[in-house]
Design a protein around this motif. Structure first.
Motif, mmCIF file in Angstrom:
data_model
loop_
_atom_site.group_PDB
_atom_site.id
_atom_site.type_symbol
_atom_site.label_atom_id
_atom_site.label_comp_id
_atom_site.label_asym_id
_atom_site.label_seq_id
_atom_site.Cartn_x
_atom_site.Cartn_y
_atom_site.Cartn_z
ATOM 1 N N ASP B 100 -26.543 8.355 -31.945
ATOM 2 C CA ASP B 100 -26.716 6.951 -31.576
ATOM 3 C C ASP B 100 -27.124 6.889 -30.102
ATOM 4 O OD1 ASP B 100 -24.602 3.982 -31.958
ATOM 5 O OD2 ASP B 100 -26.410 4.297 -30.771
ATOM 6 N N GLU B 102 -26.784 4.886 -27.869
ATOM 7 C CA GLU B 102 -25.762 4.362 -26.952
ATOM 8 C C GLU B 102 -25.084 5.516 -26.200
ATOM 9 O OE1 GLU B 102 -24.958 1.609 -25.798
ATOM 10 O OE2 GLU B 102 -22.922 1.872 -25.031
ATOM 11 N N ASN B 103 -25.008 6.671 -26.863
ATOM 12 C CA ASN B 103 -24.362 7.824 -26.237
ATOM 13 C C ASN B 103 -25.122 8.328 -25.013
ATOM 14 O OD1 ASN B 103 -22.043 8.510 -28.132
ATOM 15 N ND2 ASN B 103 -23.753 8.399 -29.554
ATOM 16 N N ARG B 105 -26.508 6.432 -22.836
ATOM 17 C CA ARG B 105 -26.070 5.570 -21.733
ATOM 18 C C ARG B 105 -24.691 6.020 -21.248
ATOM 19 N NH1 ARG B 105 -23.020 1.526 -20.612
ATOM 20 N NH2 ARG B 105 -22.211 1.193 -22.699
#
Lengths: 113, 147
Positions: B100, B102-103, B105
């Motif tokens: 994902d 988001e990881n 970030r």
């Protein structure tokens, strides 16, 4: 640091002198950290301890989107801790603090809708 | 196309020249796995991740951390071309690794904190600004080929 690193956060303080080191920034920063200090003393009851601030953020300040903007401050706060503590900001301390700041942000966002 | 001022480039490259990639990479990855334990899902083959001590001492974590940060060095060397630098890695993270974005970030933010703890006062607000910008651009580039 938050205003410098994430300029979009300045939009919440149009009434402030935002020069680095301004009295208003120093005063407000101290206010925020003092509130965090109170939160630290009430770890098992954050919701109640931060209840008024939660209402303030939800109904007056309406920082948007709640978790995201507060996460920016959390990041900057942790950078400052790391700068001051160096190696003493160990992975374990880092984990605990990140969790704490996340929890505080979640409580502050509780009443948004 | 990301625009970097001369000052931003200077802040990034001069800090990078003082970074011990192996140590920093190991620490950043270890912290990711400690601070955000759900990220351990990507590393089930790494052996013992049962405690912060185990994670920090885990040789696979250290080696992989070094690999990740070495790759980061490519971004530093190619600031004007980060998108294409990470094109293949983006496809890899989507199609094979299923990470994902988001990881990216999360790891970027952790790297900034690691740099802050190593360089303390030298990690000035301007420095932080340039580095947060860089980690954000890298995260973006890595997410770009997702489909």
């Amino acid at each position: 640091r938050m205003f410098i690193t994430y300029p979009q956060t300045k939009t919440y303080f149009p009434h402030f002198d935002l020069h680095h080191g301004s009295d208003q920034i120093r005063g407000h920063g101290k206010k925020v950290v003092t509130a965090l200090g109170n939160a630290v003393k009430s770890l098992d009851n954050l919701s109640q301890a931060l209840s008024e601030l939660s209402s303030l953020h939800a109904y007056n300040l309406r920082v948007d989107p709640p978790s995201f903007a507060l996460q920016l401050l959390s990041q900057c706060f942790q950078v400052v801790l790391a700068v001051h503590l160096g190696n003493d900001y160990t992975p374990e301390v880092h984990a605990a603090f990140d969790k704490f700041l996340s929890a505080v942000a979640a409580v502050l966002a509780e009443k948004y809708r | 196309m990301v625009h970097w001022s001369a000052e931003e480039k200077q802040l990034i490259t001069s800090l990078w020249s003082k970074v011990n990639v192996e140590e920093c990479g190991a620490e950043a990855l270890a912290r990711l796995l400690i601070v955000y334990p759900w990220t351990q899902r990507f590393f089930s083959s790494f052996g013992n991740l049962s405690s912060p001590t185990a994670i920090i001492g885990n040789p696979k974590v250290r080696a992989h951390g070094k690999k990740v940060l070495t790759s980061f060095g490519e971004a530093v060397k190619n600031l004007d071309n980060i998108k294409s630098t990470y094109s293949k890695l983006s496809e890899l993270h989507c199609e094979k690794l299923h990470v994902d974005p988001e990881n990216f970030r999360l790891l970027g933010d952790i790297l900034v904190i690691v740099l802050a703890s190593h360089f303390t006062r030298d990690f000035t607000p301007s420095c932080q600004f340039a580095w947060q910008k860089l980690v954000s651009v890298v995260a973006h580039a890595l997410a770009r080929k997702y489909h």
